[in-house]
Write an enzyme that holds these catalytic residues in place. Structure first.
Site, PDB file in Angstrom:
ATOM      1  N   ASP A 137      -9.045  -5.592  -5.174  1.00  0.00           N
ATOM      2  CA  ASP A 137      -8.648  -4.463  -4.333  1.00  0.00           C
ATOM      3  C   ASP A 137      -9.430  -3.208  -4.736  1.00  0.00           C
ATOM      4  OD1 ASP A 137      -7.357  -2.541  -2.831  1.00  0.00           O
ATOM      5  OD2 ASP A 137      -5.337  -3.090  -3.468  1.00  0.00           O
ATOM      6  N   HIS A 188      -7.287  -5.793  -0.767  1.00  0.00           N
ATOM      7  CA  HIS A 188      -6.084  -4.998  -0.515  1.00  0.00           C
ATOM      8  C   HIS A 188      -5.091  -5.696   0.405  1.00  0.00           C
ATOM      9  CE1 HIS A 188      -3.783  -1.348  -0.658  1.00  0.00           C
ATOM     10  NE2 HIS A 188      -3.863  -1.142   0.640  1.00  0.00           N
ATOM     11  N   SER A 231       0.846  -1.185   0.000  1.00  0.00           N
ATOM     12  CA  SER A 231       0.000   0.000   0.000  1.00  0.00           C
ATOM     13  C   SER A 231       0.891   1.249   0.000  1.00  0.00           C
ATOM     14  CB  SER A 231      -0.952  -0.028   1.191  1.00  0.00           C
ATOM     15  OG  SER A 231      -1.955   0.943   1.067  1.00  0.00           O
TER      16      SER A 231
END
EC number: 3.4.19.1
Length: 775
Positions: free
Chosen positions: A718, A750, A627
């Site tokens: 995601d 995610h 991320s």
């Protein structure tokens, strides 16, 4: 080209697609070792109940274990009898075998421990099942049809399954029953109210409804219900506007005959938006506490919860003066309603920030007019050296109170560590309960009257249960003594134990490299990095590990994945750059508006720190992050070419100008690029100048300088950082001839946290780094 040639050679030899022929043996050996790490059980929740004998009590501990073959996580309950003696020692007598909770979505013991509620959510259109167990039997099984409501919310945010004090009713949050869809047949639209059954009719989709984004893509409206556990009757709580999504419900004191819950507005509260913004990991969504009558009370018996005469809706907003209120808890005597607020995140727009704690004096007569909110723990802007850095609370026990009825025990972040705190809600005194001199992380599991059951671990040391007791000392502050508890949990294998025993563990203070007068005092303080090293660290390769967020933290608690990477012979440098939780609000707020520069510089400063001290080999460094950690990973290989031998990125943010139109949190892009002003200029339609700024501060703006072999691990489902972001960057690297490997997990979101996906991810990271660090 190297990856393509290796894949072609593997295909010719009948190996799996993408398998490097030269790494087959490494793949096999690492996968075998990783499976041993996967077998190590995890400790979940715990509950402790009083027994009839004064010095004994009963404990239930939930234990998790990964089932790779079934691609799911199995859960078990383990019981223990606790005996305490006069010398403050304690003995846990564990049951010989655990009880598997197969098909169980949630386990909720009643306050007395005499009943146990099991939730069995259905994965199809079958009814939801609630099982009520007594000491020796199933007392009731309640089947709730989809027409009443859908699955119960059992996540850490909306979940709020709560017994009343009499243990006759249970309040909970479940998916609102589906709204009617338009129906069509041979004659066209089938009008509502028709009772005819037509086998040739079919249902349309109707209007699209927004969801709460990542991990909630199949959820629409969390609604509030109460069930009578004896009769099985379920009642929806009326009077709550459909624009409110509810969660975290608890029962008010019995005399109030009411429920208290948290609610989030679908238009994002006072920050009006035309959509629901993603709520997972996002504490900056405005929310408030509300009260509503118990639907099982007769109308004549209901107290008036209305703020003013003539108000027809029974729902009463309790925290109008605050933009954020969640995790409500009543004191044992019912005098106080205590809760946490993330108002600093709301005000700044950052997805997480330093919390505050507040309380409301709860009226004994149940009349809720004119309630005021008092501060208990304020936001800490700039902590003094070694002092309390502020509250960072991701959850609170259902019963967090010591026997004085005024002191709460909770877990929080303190720098790079998780710690246990005591908070007296009357005196407002905050104390650290877990050992002051420990760099390990500590989390509270349950309370046994005035004693604490806790779990402690380090980054590569498996969790261990401890029992804490407060010891009074004449003329000195009380201290807590901690006794390690023997458990029946299987220990790591001899091989793993031998590998992990040979390590050094420390938390480094890293002075910032670019202090300026423009920085707030808190932003000038050192940040931290966790350094886990071998005794001969200077000759070993090193992996730099970066957390996402960016306003989260990588705590010093056990990580299976990092323990596995360490076992492959790597030092680990885990950088908690400025902007991380646990260091005060000024340090955190120094990052928005400076992503891609300040955070990148902090990582390079930490790396330079250990290099200059001779702790690592500068020629053997890799980097991994997910991320925002992937954002930093791809920034670093572009801004510091030649520094990293290899890189791995999990669902990375690579191009903000692409992400802003596809993510469930587009306002994140504005806030992190522009700082606090970004909250006000957020729009679903970014301007040309916005898109230029987004591109300029994105890793893709530096991609022409990248030569580092990079592995991409992407989740096709995601919604936070859609797969297109990583694919665009990875395809560009391939176009440039940079060695690139891409693995896409079709069903993952995610977090890439499905057991098989997590396993394959870190196995490939281990093999990828071994391949490039061995050159």
């Amino acid at each position: 080209m190297a990856t393509t040639q290796a894949s072609e050679a593997a295909t010719e030899k009948g190996l799996p697609l993408g398998m490097d022929v030269s790494m087959v043996d490494e793949y096999a050996s690492q996968s075998k070792l990783l499976q041993e790490f996967v077998k190590i059980p995890t400790i979940g929740n715990a509950w402790i109940f009083n027994s009839k004998t004064e010095n004994t009590s009963r404990a239930i501990v939930s234990v998790g274990q990964t089932d790779l073959l079934a691609n799911k996580k199995r859960s078990f309950l383990l019981n223990s009898h606790i005996s305490k003696n006069s010398s403050n020692s304690v003995d846990f007598q564990w049951s010989p075998f655990p009880i598997e909770m197969s098909g169980v979505s949630a386990v909720i013991p009643s306050p007395s421990g005499r009943k146990l509620l099991l939730i069995r959510n259905s994965e199809d259109d079958s009814p939801t099942k609630l099982e009520v167990w007594g000491p020796c039997q199933l007392e009731n099984e309640i089947h709730i049809a989809q027409s009443v409501h859908g699955s119960l919310y059992v996540d850490e945010w909306f979940e709020g399954i709560s017994w009343n004090q009499e243990e006759t009713l249970v309040a909970y949050v479940a998916e609102e029953p589906p709204q009617p869809k338009p129906e069509f047949n041979d004659s066209g639209y089938k009008k509502a109210g028709s009772s005819e059954k037509d086998c040739k009719s079919w249902k349309g989709k109707g209007d699209w409804e927004e969801t709460w984004g990542e991990t909630y893509s199949k959820k629409r409206i969390p609604a509030l219900f109460v069930v009578n556990i004896s009769s099985g009757e379920v009642r929806a709580v009326k009077g709550i506007p459909r624009t409110l999504s509810v969660g975290q419900v608890i029962w008010a004191p019995s005399s109030s005959h009411s429920l208290v819950f948290v609610a989030w507005s679908s238009d994002n509260g006072y920050q009006k938006t035309p959509r629901k913004l993603g709520i997972k990991y996002c504490f900056n969504r405005p929310c408030a506490l509300y009260a509503v009558p118990d639907p099982f009370m007769e109308e004549a018996d209901k107290p008036s919860l209305n703020v003013s005469k003539g108000e027809t809706a029974p729902t009463t907003k309790l925290t109008s003066e605050l933009s954020s209120a969640f995790f409500p808890r009543f004191s044992p005597d019912g005098k106080y309603l205590v809760f946490i607020s993330a108002k600093s995140a709301i005000d700044s727009g950052t997805h997480n920030a330093t919390n505050s704690m507040h309380k409301i004096d709860w009226p004994a007569d149940g009349k809720l007019e004119g309630l005021s909110v008092a501060d208990v723990v304020p936001i800490v802007m700039c902590p003094q050296d070694g002092c309390f850095p502020g509250l960072y609370c991701s959850g609170i026990l259902r019963n967090p109170w010591l026997t004085d009825g005024q002191t709460m025990i909770l877990s929080s972040i303190w720098g790079s560590k998780e710690v246990i705190l005591s908070v007296n809600v009357v005196s407002r005194e905050v104390s650290r309960v877990s050992p002051q001199d420990s760099d390990y992380s500590w989390n509270v599991l349950a309370l046994d009257k005035d004693n604490i059951l806790a779990v402690s671990s380090s980054l590569i040391t498996v969790p261990q249960i401890y029992y804490g007791s407060e010891v009074c000392q004449t003329g000195k502050p009380n201290q807590w003594e901690w006794q390690e508890i023997a458990t029946p949990f299987p220990s790591p294998s001899d091989k793993i134990s031998a590998i992990l025993a040979d390590h050094k563990f420390s938390i480094l203070k890293i002075p910032i490299s670019n202090s300026s007068n423009k920085l707030a005092d808190g932003a000038k303080l050192p940040f931290e990095a966790i350094f886990v090293s071998w005794k001969d660290s200077a000759t070993r390769p090193t992996i730099v590990v970066l957390h996402g967020g960016p306003h989260t933290v990588y705590p010093s608690s056990y990580s299976k994945s990092l323990a596995f990477l360490y076992s492959q012979g790597y030092n680990l440098l885990v950088v908690n750059y400025r902007g991380s939780l646990g260091f005060g609000e000024e340090a955190l707020q120094s990052l928005p508006g400076n992503i891609g520069s300040q955070d990148v510089n902090d990582v390079l400063t930490a790396l330079d720190f250990v290099i200059k001290k001779g702790l690592i080999d500068a020629s053997k460094v890799a980097v991994v992050g997910g991320s925002h950690g992937g954002f930093l990973t791809t920034h670093l290989i572009g801004q510091a070419p030649g520094t990293f031998v290899a890189a791995a990125a999990r669902n990375p943010v690579c191009n903000l100008s692409l992400m802003v139109g596809t993510t469930d949190i587009p306002e994140w892009c504005f806030v992190e690029i522009y700082g606090k002003e970004g909250k006000n200029c957020f729009s679903e339609y970014p301007s040309f100048d916005d898109l230029c700024q987004f591109h300029q501060k994105s890793p893709i703006s530096h991609i022409s300088k990248v030569s580092t072999p990079t592995l991409f691990l992407l989740g096709a489902q995601d919604l936070r950082v859609p797969v297109s972001n990583g694919l665009q960057y990875a395809r560009t690297l391939k176009e440039m001839g940079v060695e690139t490997k891409i693995i896409v997990f079709p069903e993952d979101m995610h977090g890439l946290d499905k057991p098989q996906s997590d396993f394959e991810s870190f196995l490939n990271i281990g093999v990828w780094f071994k391949k490039h660090m061995s050159k």
